[in-house]
Design an enzyme around this catalytic site. Structure first.
Site, mmCIF file in Angstrom:
data_model
loop_
_atom_site.group_PDB
_atom_site.id
_atom_site.type_symbol
_atom_site.label_atom_id
_atom_site.label_comp_id
_atom_site.label_asym_id
_atom_site.label_seq_id
_atom_site.Cartn_x
_atom_site.Cartn_y
_atom_site.Cartn_z
ATOM 1 C CG HIS A 41 20.648 -15.580 11.121
ATOM 2 N ND1 HIS A 41 20.394 -16.875 11.519
ATOM 3 C CD2 HIS A 41 21.895 -15.292 11.570
ATOM 4 C CE1 HIS A 41 21.438 -17.355 12.174
ATOM 5 N NE2 HIS A 41 22.371 -16.406 12.224
ATOM 6 C CD GLU A 42 23.942 -12.086 10.826
ATOM 7 O OE1 GLU A 42 24.305 -11.722 11.969
ATOM 8 O OE2 GLU A 42 24.281 -13.179 10.324
ATOM 9 C CG HIS A 77 23.179 -12.816 15.855
ATOM 10 N ND1 HIS A 77 23.430 -13.709 16.873
ATOM 11 C CD2 HIS A 77 23.320 -13.527 14.694
ATOM 12 C CE1 HIS A 77 23.706 -14.902 16.369
ATOM 13 N NE2 HIS A 77 23.653 -14.820 15.048
ATOM 14 C CD GLU A 83 23.213 -19.019 15.158
ATOM 15 O OE1 GLU A 83 22.800 -19.283 14.006
ATOM 16 O OE2 GLU A 83 23.943 -18.029 15.410
#
Length: 493
Positions: A256-257, A260, A286
């Site tokens: 997830h990170e 980003h 996101e």
């Protein structure tokens, strides 16, 4: 020197100082000693005062007035748009208020962490009340007589209003509730068995990060209570967390990170330290973290690749086949934590927060009543009771750092990700075969070319529309979820 040259040089220095401020925040969450929080709060308040002074410097307004009459290219126009937006925001917020928010939220992070560890909402409530009052004051200044919550949203998703989100979320909710109900009537997926060594978790997490294209020569991975990413350009850092009983927490927090982080690393280097040298909005940001984590990372193909890595790293953990593993990764179960929620239930967690924070901003919900309101809403939406504050209203860091208006961008990002994945699968016919061998290059390359490299050249909605060749809609996300989980749980389409 022209007005344009002076303005862009001045803004570049402001952007650089903003990155320094971000690095202080990263250090506070990862490396800083707990006893240093008071001094760090003063340091961050001082730097915020400098930044606010630069962002509201009258010369910026004078330069902008001159530049508006000049013919410039699209990229420069975008820079001027972003600088003007930041300037107009800054001149509406008094410097003393900006410093007070920076100082209070810096101290509040430590108080939130302590209250969360102690399951003691009452210990956190007083400083949350202070933050809320400061943010409402800021919102009123920004709204200039308009809707205060819309003014807060503009910090994270320019051009979006609460009424638009209400419509979109209202269209999402019935389908999600119905799908959740059908799934929970089915037998649960198998669970992982055993304990999972932290060092092995972190090693696999690092390998996964690199599979998805994260460049460790321009970044790093550290541990934090609440995973986050920080920075842009040549210094983009991410964090993760570990759980000895749940390696998925580590792996999918990392992926997830990485979504980003890769967005920031992949912005055109010519835009570094400029007003367009970062993501277009938090919702667009996101969309990258969620498409990396879910549509790609939790796909049947990629979970087969991850299954092999986990068997090599941990040995037997109670799951024998890649198909069982795919179902375990995508298991839909009762739970309390937003960041650990499955794709089906995640947005229900976000909608709860969206409604509660809007009520607090409007004055319809008092801070002292937040915990009971949270628990009542959770029981109504999920059908069971919250056992403690750390699994309820204290689980997220966001309100402690003043991020009101941020939560809805998570669900908006999911909607955007649904649109992007729908278009990606049309363009990459053999995507699942590539994911099965851990090759993310075509998928991440498609995202880099269609979206990431452009940074904030375009407004958020235009960024998604151009990448997908269609306006954002919740329909692709609902179709994706229905198709995926009908297959996993043998539901009727």
């Amino acid at each position: 020197m022209t007005a344009l040259t002076d303005l862009l040089h001045f803004d570049r220095q402001t952007q650089a100082l903003g990155q320094v401020s971000g690095r202080l925040g990263w250090d506070q969450e990862t490396m800083m000693s707990s006893g240093s929080s008071a001094q760090r709060g003063e340091e961050m308040a001082a730097l915020e005062g400098v930044l606010h002074g630069r962002r509201s410097d009258p010369r910026v307004g004078e330069w902008l007035a001159v530049c508006e009459g000049e013919a410039v290219d699209q990229v420069t126009q975008a820079q001027l748009r972003q600088i003007k937006t930041a300037y107009e925001r800054a001149v509406k917020v008094p410097g003393e208020l900006a410093e007070a928010i920076a100082s209070t939220t810096s101290m509040a992070q430590g108080k939130w962490a302590a209250a969360r560890a102690a399951d003691d909402f009452e210990a956190f409530a007083p400083i949350l009340q202070e933050i809320l009052a400061l943010k409402v004051e800021e919102g009123q200044a920004l709204a200039a007589g308009g809707d205060v919550y819309d003014a807060m949203l503009a910090d994270y998703e320019p051009g979006t209003t609460a009424s638009e989100l209400d419509r979109m979320f209202g269209a999402l909710r019935p389908g999600l509730v119905a799908l959740r109900g059908e799934i929970l009537e089915k037998p649960p997926a198998k669970s992982l068995q055993g304990s999972f060594d932290e060092a092995v978790q972190l090693q696999i997490a690092s390998e996964l990060a690199q599979c998805f294209g994260y460049d460790l020569s321009r970044g790093r991975i550290d541990k934090a209570v609440h995973p986050f990413s920080s920075g842009s350009g040549q210094d983009v850092r991410i964090t993760t967390r570990t759980d000895p009983n749940d390696p998925f927490n580590c792996f999918y927090s990392t992926i997830h990170e990485v979504g980003h982080g890769c967005y920031e690393q992949n912005v055109d280097p010519d835009y570094t330290l400029t007003a367009i040298g970062q993501g277009a909005s938090m919702g667009v940001h996101e969309s990258q973290s969620r498409i990396y984590e879910n549509q790609l990372g939790r796909s049947r193909g990629f979970t087969e690749f991850l299954f092999g890595k986990m068997r090599a790293g941990f040995g037997d953990f109670g799951i024998e086949t890649a198909d069982e593993f795919y179902k375990a990764v995508n298991s839909v179960r009762s739970g309390f934590i937003r960041t650990e929620a499955d794709e089906v239930q995640y947005n229900l967690h976000v909608l709860l927060r969206f409604d509660l924070e809007r009520a607090m901003i409007a004055g319809d919900l008092q801070v002292q009543d937040l915990q009971s309101a949270w628990n009542e809403r959770f029981a109504a939406d999920f059908g069971y009771d919250v056992p403690c504050a750390s699994q309820g209203c204290l689980q997220d860091v966001h309100w402690s750092v003043g991020l009101f208006g941020y939560f809805p961008t998570y669900s908006l990002g999911n909607v955007y990700a649904g649109c992007l994945f729908s278009r990606m699968t049309e363009h990459i016919a053999d995507l699942d075969d590539q994911l099965r061998v851990g090759d993310l290059s075509k998928a991440t390359g498609w995202l880099q070319e269609r979206l990431q490299r452009h940074g904030a050249v375009n407004l958020p909605r235009d960024t998604i529309t151009q990448a997908c060749d269609m306006a954002p809609s919740e329909a692709p996300l609902l179709a994706y979820l229905r198709n995926k989980f009908s297959d996993i749980y043998d539901l009727r389409l």
